[in-house]
Design a protein around this motif. Sequence first.
Motif, PDB file in Angstrom:
ATOM      1  N   PRO A   1     -22.271 -19.844  19.669  1.00 17.37           N
ATOM      2  CA  PRO A   1     -23.243 -20.787  20.454  1.00 17.37           C
ATOM      3  C   PRO A   1     -22.769 -22.037  21.144  1.00 17.37           C
ATOM      4  O   PRO A   1     -21.480 -22.321  20.987  1.00 17.37           O
ATOM      5  N   ALA A   2     -23.669 -22.434  21.874  1.00 22.90           N
ATOM      6  CA  ALA A   2     -23.047 -23.625  22.736  1.00 22.90           C
ATOM      7  C   ALA A   2     -24.251 -24.387  22.970  1.00 22.90           C
ATOM      8  O   ALA A   2     -25.262 -24.087  23.499  1.00 22.90           O
ATOM      9  N   ASP A   3     -23.998 -25.628  23.182  1.00 27.59           N
ATOM     10  CA  ASP A   3     -25.043 -26.642  23.943  1.00 27.59           C
ATOM     11  C   ASP A   3     -24.862 -26.950  25.466  1.00 27.59           C
ATOM     12  O   ASP A   3     -25.625 -27.125  26.017  1.00 27.59           O
ATOM     13  N   VAL A   4     -23.666 -27.095  25.593  1.00 25.53           N
ATOM     14  CA  VAL A   4     -23.010 -26.916  27.097  1.00 25.53           C
ATOM     15  C   VAL A   4     -22.186 -25.971  27.496  1.00 25.53           C
ATOM     16  O   VAL A   4     -21.151 -25.576  26.702  1.00 25.53           O
ATOM     17  N   VAL A   5     -22.438 -25.271  28.567  1.00 27.17           N
ATOM     18  CA  VAL A   5     -21.228 -24.362  29.284  1.00 27.17           C
ATOM     19  C   VAL A   5     -20.731 -25.299  30.278  1.00 27.17           C
ATOM     20  O   VAL A   5     -21.630 -25.514  31.276  1.00 27.17           O
ATOM     21  N   LEU A   6     -19.316 -25.577  30.446  1.00 26.15           N
ATOM     22  CA  LEU A   6     -18.466 -26.048  31.510  1.00 26.15           C
ATOM     23  C   LEU A   6     -17.807 -24.970  32.157  1.00 26.15           C
ATOM     24  O   LEU A   6     -16.968 -24.466  31.440  1.00 26.15           O
ATOM     25  N   VAL A   7     -17.957 -24.748  33.374  1.00 26.06           N
ATOM     26  CA  VAL A   7     -17.551 -23.711  33.898  1.00 26.06           C
ATOM     27  C   VAL A   7     -16.671 -24.312  35.240  1.00 26.06           C
ATOM     28  O   VAL A   7     -17.248 -25.201  35.893  1.00 26.06           O
TER      29      VAL A   7
END
Length: 413
Positions: free
Chosen positions: A105-111
């Motif tokens: 799971p993730a709260d934020v995806v930084l790409v």
Amino acid sequence: MQVLIVTHYFPPETGAPQARLSALASAWAADGDDVTVLTGMPNHPTGVLPPMYRRTVLCREMANGYRVIRTWLYVTPNDGGVRKSLSHLSFMVSSVLLGWRAAGPADVVLVSSPTFFSVLSGWLLAKVKRARLVVDVRDLWPATFVELGVLTNRRVIAVLERLELAAYAAADQVVVVSEGFRADLIRRGVPASKVHTIRNGADTERFAVAEGAERGWRARLGAGPEDCLVLYAGTHGISQDLTAIADAAALVARRPVGSAVRFAFVGDGADKRRLESHVEELGLRNTMLLPGVPNGEMPRLLAAADICLVPLRDVPLFASSIPSKMFEYLAAGKAVIGSLAGEAAQILAEAGAAVVPPEDSESLAAAIATLAADRELRELMGKTGRAFVEENYDRRTLARQYRNILDLACVTR
């Protein structure tokens, strides 16, 4: 916070995105965040997979308190547009199909962009995980390739530019590495409130190596104890025009300088073969070319140098570019010469470095000759530059500023 970083490039590969993102992951994990990096099998820029990653489609690792999930990709050297595009596309697919469950799971995806295809991966993963999306822009793509003449088809360029703006529109926050990039995005309609500048920096503690640690490297680079060693360390790509440095080396060889001046190019990239041919054509005997070194060796490599070079092509868009290597050069306490213009030139001037026009071999040779003949001036420039980075561009401080943007992404939409 649960943070998922999606990037095509990551250590043990060396380069600007690898250094930036691994430093962010380490800092956030040390401050208590749950950080996962989703990336490909390491092979850049040589296209050679280390044995442990061969015949592997998915692997899990731990590094400095955070998880690393690696998925299969098409392996290719950093040359040839078609094969590189296939590699980028393959990671886009594998990172979603293989990585979405493994990453958790993730709260934020930084790409990280480029590559642009990774942005599509990040967007899909953010949708699946119901997470916020932050796009980290290190180069303006496709604008850089257009100005360098790599992309010329107007229809293709128009499609790619629409996709680029769509990605920025989909992001909750956008982070760029220069004020020039920020101004460009705002000019093209990206809301100013969601575009933030976090420049690259350096781990100042890491580059404070013990005296004498560089001795083995000086010998490998062809420099004696009394020689002045001029170093370029980094990507050998079309953006740098390293042949201009080779021309400067030829000019310096004909100048009367107090000590012998040696030049060394360390790294790999798509333009290395052209540099090798040019050095051979010039018949340079004061120049060595070596392959890239592991990231852990970089502090000792830089410690061996007397002068470090930061070149960029004379392209209008590069006035907004800031090569990340210059912060490491300054952190290593070295005299630095920038052969560039714009925002990077201004930063280097503030750091006490020398700046000459881009692609101007005569001016570069003159600046090198001046510094080669004045050890005290080199030492003063090195101390001034390191103090400047400690005060303004320490990576841990920048990571905390970046972390505030992740919080902002979670409270705005």
